[in-house]
Design a protein around this motif. Sequence first.
Motif: not given
Length: 188
Positions: A51-80
Amino acid sequence: MPSSDEKSADGGDDSPTSDPFQSSPASLHIYPSLPTSPTVRLKRSQVKNACTNCQKACKKCDPARPCLRCVKYRFTPEECVDSQRKERKKGVKRGPYKKRDAKGNNIAQNDSLPQPDTSPPPCGPAPATFAGSMAVEYATETSFYGQFPLLPSDKSGYLYHPQFYLAPVLLSTGQWDEGFMYPHGSSH
DNA sequence: ATCTTCGGACCCTCAATTTT
DNA sequence: AAATTGAGGGTCCGAAGATG
């Protein structure tokens, strides 16, 4: 670019020194191999599209949307959302291929082509964190276990005792439900 | 102690090239 | 046409610096 084999499943979090999952029993992250051990090295798995957030941070993403990292950082599903991939260039001449012997070794051939700039994509600023984030870890590709607190184990890593189970659900409205929560151990 | 940044190792895809 | 090669374009590990 998924390797479609095993998964490193280390959670891909931001803080390796503080991230208990790096050495958790649930982690399959065996690579890199120990220098003294025989070279047994599992491939690192990757998602097809971070996802764009993980990509920017160079961090591991996962196939789910929202991804775990976005969930952890409380991004909205629309942001993931999946990052956009560039289309591969066509018509690029490559020069003669190196021949290989029966063992697959290269047979020397001096056909150096100009090397294009292969600088990696920039790693932008990481998303804002939030205080007191709960621990999150993989369970499946579309769900995850959460727990708090982590319990240090006597051996390496932490004991892993999920307190609940979250399963993100895409509603018919197109909205993402925050997830069903099951008490750990309950059947569903 | 924890979080953030980011260099670079690692991985996969697929067009170009070679072989059958 | 099928198989092989290898560069392009991508992910994300992990060390180091920043912050509270």
